[in-house]
Scaffold this active site. Sequence first.
Site, PDB file in Angstrom:
ATOM      1  N   LYS A  33       0.812  -1.225   0.000  1.00 14.68           N
ATOM      2  CA  LYS A  33       0.000   0.000   0.000  1.00 14.68           C
ATOM      3  C   LYS A  33       0.842   1.270   0.000  1.00 14.68           C
ATOM      4  O   LYS A  33       0.290   2.370  -0.062  1.00 14.68           O
ATOM      5  CB  LYS A  33      -0.944  -0.004   1.209  1.00 14.68           C
ATOM      6  CG  LYS A  33      -2.117  -0.958   1.067  1.00 14.68           C
ATOM      7  CD  LYS A  33      -3.047  -0.878   2.259  1.00 14.68           C
ATOM      8  CE  LYS A  33      -4.290  -1.726   2.075  1.00 14.68           C
ATOM      9  NZ  LYS A  33      -4.031  -3.155   1.944  1.00 14.68           N
ATOM     10  N   LEU A  34       2.149   1.137   0.059  1.00 16.50           N
ATOM     11  CA  LEU A  34       3.007   2.310  -0.107  1.00 16.50           C
ATOM     12  C   LEU A  34       3.065   2.754  -1.562  1.00 16.50           C
ATOM     13  O   LEU A  34       3.736   3.739  -1.890  1.00 16.50           O
ATOM     14  CB  LEU A  34       4.422   2.009   0.409  1.00 16.50           C
ATOM     15  CG  LEU A  34       4.539   1.823   1.928  1.00 16.50           C
ATOM     16  CD1 LEU A  34       5.941   1.381   2.304  1.00 16.50           C
ATOM     17  CD2 LEU A  34       4.171   3.111   2.655  1.00 16.50           C
TER      18      LEU A  34
END
Length: 766
Positions: free
Chosen positions: A222-223
Amino acid sequence: MEARDAVAGALVSSDREEQTAKKDAAPKKDKPQTKSMMEQIFGFKKEDLTSWHSLVALLNRPTDPASLGIFRCLFGLLMTIDITQERGLSHLDYKYLDGAPVCRFPLFNFLQPLPLDWMYLVYVVMFLGAFGIMLGCFYRLSCLMFISTYWYIFFLDKTAWNNHSYLYGLIGFQLTLMDGNRYWSVDGLRRPSIRNAHVPLWNYTLLRTQIFIVYFIAGIKKLDADWVEGYSMSYLAHHWLFDPFKVILPVELVSLLVVHGGGLFLDLTAGYLLFFDTTRPYAFFFVSYFHCMNSQLFSIGMFSYTMLATSPLFCYPDWPRRFFAHFPAILRVVLPLTSPDPQSSPSCVYRELQSTSAKRQETPPVAKPSKLRLKHKLGAIFTIIYIIEQFFLPYSHFITQGYNNWTNGLYGYSWDMMVHSRSHQHVKITYKDGKTGEIGYLNPGVFTQSRRWKDHGDMLKQYATCLGQFLPRYNITDPEIYFDIWVSINERFQQRIFDPRVDIVKAEWSPFQPNAWLMPLLVDLSPWRTKFQDIEGSLDNQTEIVFIADFPGLHLENFVSEDLGNTSIHVLQGKVNIEIVEEKKNYTVEPGEQMKVPAGAYHKVYTVSEVPSCYMYIYVNTTEAALQVNFTKLFELQERIRNGTETETIPPELQPLVAADDHEGAEVNATDPIVRLFLKRQRRMKEVKKRREAGLLERLDRFAVKKYYTIRRGFLMTAIAMRNLAVGLPPLEQLQREVAFANMKEPQAEANQDERLKDEVGHGEL
């Protein structure tokens, strides 16, 4: 302070377990030994990692079996429910369409489903395996029954792959190698020697590490810039579950801060927060809230409940004993054991106390591990290799490059959950007869119930190969098949994902080589997304817009429906030529210019610039707009009829508006199509409102009835299949009656059963 997990959140033990294991040999001393900081936090000393012998002893340290036994029971229960639902037992006949020409997408092309009755037998074996895991009955056999059939079904259909289905298979595999039947199991009643016996620490190590990886790698994924900037799941902010946040924040900030920011923070930190005593209660609250929300936001079956069941694994392994000790004594006959003293087990390594000096009696004895067996070493080796493999696999896509598309690898084992959202605007399948040169078009999705092939090159190759085998039955010789698929990922431009000029039947594909006919994602155009929001905000509610990006040398052929009046093309970047097919005229349109295209006719948009072109369609559905005007007039008339202010005579075609009030909830026969559609829409809106305003008991009743009929159908169809295998097929009339009885639904659903079937994937083709 009691013991903790290892750095990966895996190696956990407790002082009370260690004390139990060596209580008879505990040295007598005036002053207790002080523990190092590392031992207080992680539960082991650095000396335990200095040699292979000590590491094996650590991983095989005797540990309370209680928490593992409770998890085994919960996992088996959830899998028995999952088999009837997400695994598809309740609609197996629709899933496999026995005997019908269907294109399938197995991981290995030689894998094929068995005949339908035998597939039901496969599911029976899987169900009995899951049920046996829940009870701890013939535990190893039950685990083998479950995972062998589960992985067969999993590999049989890549289109059904997702992260949680993959996780179920991993946990089932782990449990097969663990001593999960040492606590609260039928095997423990059958074999007193294993009842309430210690389990080696690596049993907990694997499970805790696996759950840590699920959270942490999901957070790392999710970065991605799309997630951080709030483009991946922006639509979620409009769900009613986020209404409390919208009281203090605008919906845009709810999407950015709560949906995306909160999801990123929770995934990155959940494994660590579950690790420590101080933070674990807070982690339990936020993780539980997170999974309960997910159960309402997504159709993910038992995943949320499975993750809830894994959270107690991070507690001290003896928590069930302390928990069930608070129940009345009369219930303890059926509840798990609360006895605090597990018996020894050959699966564990116990420490033997030896004196360091025979002359100096004041010197405390030193605890040394007993002799290591081969099974202890194999358990340690497997634990280390498995953990390394699980950390490596989500980043192994440089090996399996053929499965990489705009996102890496087959979706399911990378833990990139909800990071990418897609929308498909245009799908065209063109075939060409290799002998006559005749060109024709196929309905997208013909011969398959899945839509996932649109995004994956390996599945597209399988689909094209399958179509190439089926089309000769329809007098199409040596067919060439071309796909023109337009996709938007994370709110970008709609663009082609595969080269429409390549015959996919003859195109080369290898699991270890990059896909040559994959079109690149135009990431350089991503900044346009902020402008999209401004453009869309400037339009009224009846105006629709579609953003398109195309490659130089390619063109888009499009047909504008007669319902879409006032359709125009606005060029944002690059240069395009627009050809009106019927007029046989070409028009060049530069950036900042626009052109109106006729409705009810084909046109082609050629990208003639050296860089990708970007343009947008702006249109109004005039038919829908006129329908909304008529609906407004009918609603106003109906309101005047209700309050008695209507003075004019109601014409015959509008009389159903009066009858609808007199027979509320009943279907009224209307001859005028607009009135009929208006009344149907009102009934549906009332139904939706009634469901939303239903009380808790009514919702639970509706949920229970729905699940009852779903599970009922699965078991009845299974019974029919088992009878067919045992004694053969009955007469056709009898079989039809039996299937009709299995298909019986709740009374309120039978009226619109046909309509519901059409809405389900693939049922309309039946």
